[in-house]
Scaffold this motif. Sequence first.
Motif, PDB file in Angstrom:
ATOM      1  N   PHE A  40      33.450  33.247  36.250  1.00 17.62           N
ATOM      2  CA  PHE A  40      34.748  33.612  35.690  1.00 17.62           C
ATOM      3  C   PHE A  40      34.689  33.764  34.173  1.00 17.62           C
ATOM      4  N   PHE A  62      32.964  36.772  33.349  1.00 14.16           N
ATOM      5  CA  PHE A  62      33.886  37.863  33.682  1.00 14.16           C
ATOM      6  C   PHE A  62      34.850  38.125  32.511  1.00 14.16           C
ATOM      7  N   LEU A  63      35.408  37.040  31.944  1.00  9.83           N
ATOM      8  CA  LEU A  63      36.344  37.232  30.816  1.00  9.83           C
ATOM      9  C   LEU A  63      35.643  37.930  29.648  1.00  9.83           C
ATOM     10  N   TYR A  75      35.111  41.581  30.607  1.00  2.84           N
ATOM     11  CA  TYR A  75      36.448  42.201  30.559  1.00  2.84           C
ATOM     12  C   TYR A  75      36.792  42.580  29.118  1.00  2.84           C
ATOM     13  N   ALA A 105      47.730  34.747  30.820  1.00  2.00           N
ATOM     14  CA  ALA A 105      46.499  34.831  31.616  1.00  2.00           C
ATOM     15  C   ALA A 105      45.375  34.179  30.802  1.00  2.00           C
ATOM     16  N   GLY A 106      44.147  34.420  31.182  1.00  2.00           N
ATOM     17  CA  GLY A 106      43.012  33.890  30.421  1.00  2.00           C
ATOM     18  C   GLY A 106      42.514  32.554  30.951  1.00  2.00           C
ATOM     19  N   HIS A 163      49.803  32.403  34.981  1.00  2.00           N
ATOM     20  CA  HIS A 163      48.583  32.109  35.730  1.00  2.00           C
ATOM     21  C   HIS A 163      48.363  30.592  35.738  1.00  2.00           C
ATOM     22  N   GLU A 180      44.180  28.567  39.505  1.00  4.49           N
ATOM     23  CA  GLU A 180      43.023  29.385  39.890  1.00  4.49           C
ATOM     24  C   GLU A 180      41.773  28.554  39.577  1.00  4.49           C
ATOM     25  N   HIS A 202      48.215  33.378  41.015  1.00  6.48           N
ATOM     26  CA  HIS A 202      47.304  32.575  41.835  1.00  6.48           C
ATOM     27  C   HIS A 202      48.073  31.365  42.411  1.00  6.48           C
ATOM     28  N   SER A 237      39.915  38.386  44.739  1.00  7.21           N
ATOM     29  CA  SER A 237      39.494  37.897  43.422  1.00  7.21           C
ATOM     30  C   SER A 237      38.924  36.483  43.542  1.00  7.21           C
ATOM     31  N   ASP A 245      44.456  41.708  41.352  1.00 10.76           N
ATOM     32  CA  ASP A 245      44.014  41.111  40.081  1.00 10.76           C
ATOM     33  C   ASP A 245      43.269  42.132  39.207  1.00 10.76           C
ATOM     34  N   ASP A 246      41.998  42.355  39.497  1.00  7.46           N
ATOM     35  CA  ASP A 246      41.140  43.252  38.698  1.00  7.46           C
ATOM     36  C   ASP A 246      40.235  44.003  39.690  1.00  7.46           C
TER      37      ASP A 246
HETATM   38  N1  HPA Z   1      42.690  34.882  35.624  1.00  8.95           N
HETATM   39  C1  HPA Z   1      42.898  34.698  34.327  1.00  8.95           C
HETATM   40  N2  HPA Z   1      42.846  35.672  33.444  1.00  8.95           N
HETATM   41  C2  HPA Z   1      42.583  36.904  33.859  1.00  8.95           C
HETATM   42  C3  HPA Z   1      42.362  37.149  35.187  1.00  8.95           C
HETATM   43  C4  HPA Z   1      42.434  36.092  36.111  1.00  8.95           C
HETATM   44  O1  HPA Z   1      42.261  36.229  37.334  1.00  8.95           O
HETATM   45  N3  HPA Z   1      42.116  38.477  35.282  1.00  8.95           N
HETATM   46  C5  HPA Z   1      42.194  38.998  34.038  1.00  8.95           C
HETATM   47  N4  HPA Z   1      42.484  38.037  33.170  1.00  8.95           N
END
Ligand code: HPA
Length: 320
Positions: A48, A51-52, A55, A162-163, A190, A193, A214, A241, A271-272
């Motif tokens: 994750f 991923f951030l 992103y 988010a984040g 958010h 999660e 979530h 996700s 989500d993405d």
């Molecule tokens: N969670 C938190 N931040 C995010 C997410 C997520 O699933 N997707 C994009 N930013």
Amino acid sequence: MKSMPKIELHLHLEGAAPPAFIRGLAQEKHMDLSGLFNPDGSYRFTDFWDFLKVYEAATSTLQTPEDYRRLTLAVLEESAANGVVYSETFLSPDFCGGRDVGAWKEYLHAIRDAADQAERQMGITLRGIITCIRHFGPDKARETAVCAAETAGDWITGFGIAGDEKVLQPKDFLWAFDCAREAGLRITAHAGEWGGPESVRAALHDLNPERIGHGVRAIEDLALVDELAERGTVLEVCPGSNVALGIWPTFRAHPIGKLFDRGVKVTVSTDDPPFFHTTMAREYDMLSDAFDWDDSVFATLNRTALDAAFCDTDTRSKIA
Ligand code: HPA
Ligand code: ZN
């Protein structure tokens, strides 16, 4: 499942950017972002937090309102092809003009222009939820909330966060949420999660959101699950996700079925989608296989999503 009309409440605009679209922009701007992609062209990340980072790096190619106009069209085209008729999309002043109100308005104008075109041509309606980013901190969230308040209206309908859920606390963002609420924006956050039930409780009690992004790790505390059901808090659940990021190993192991059975108002979103190799049609197919859900269950989920949408009643009756 592609043709069933779907309501989606949880989609990050930049997170919906097809990797080929981002590669195209990088090429136009002579940026070398090859490290963000696997050999097959998909986004590459390990967890994750990675991923951030990917992103945010992918988003660095989106530098002008025109880039966002093109992105919005590409994203809505893909959503419409999967049967989505209404999409509530997270928009971030952090990425659109660096939280400068004047620049933000120009970005929004371009996004809206694309959304209007998509509505005319593809019959999909977009509404924006302005989102601050938790790991960017409360000061930036205040500026984001000011951007949100300046543009609140029939089209910008919500405010969220988010984040990285593991840093700071919801109460650190109270000023931003109060500012957004005073401007008439509806609230989602958010939580649950990467944080457990305590994270959901903090968001619920400190920010009083109508919806939680979530929220699924509430399942670890049944008293909290019952509280969510009693309050009527709507969960924007993104099973694909969660599975792609390894929170649960399979759709079958995902708690959405248990939450639904216990009376929580659950909805389904992506989500993405390109990051997690999913679409709304795939989410429905996977849930149908995992839980033996038929069309009547999906009709219920869509009814819940429509009732929980942050749009006005005219819009709601048009998309119903
Ligand atoms: N969670 C938190 N931040 C995010 C997410 C997520 O699933 N997707 C994009 N930013
Ligand atoms: Zn999200």
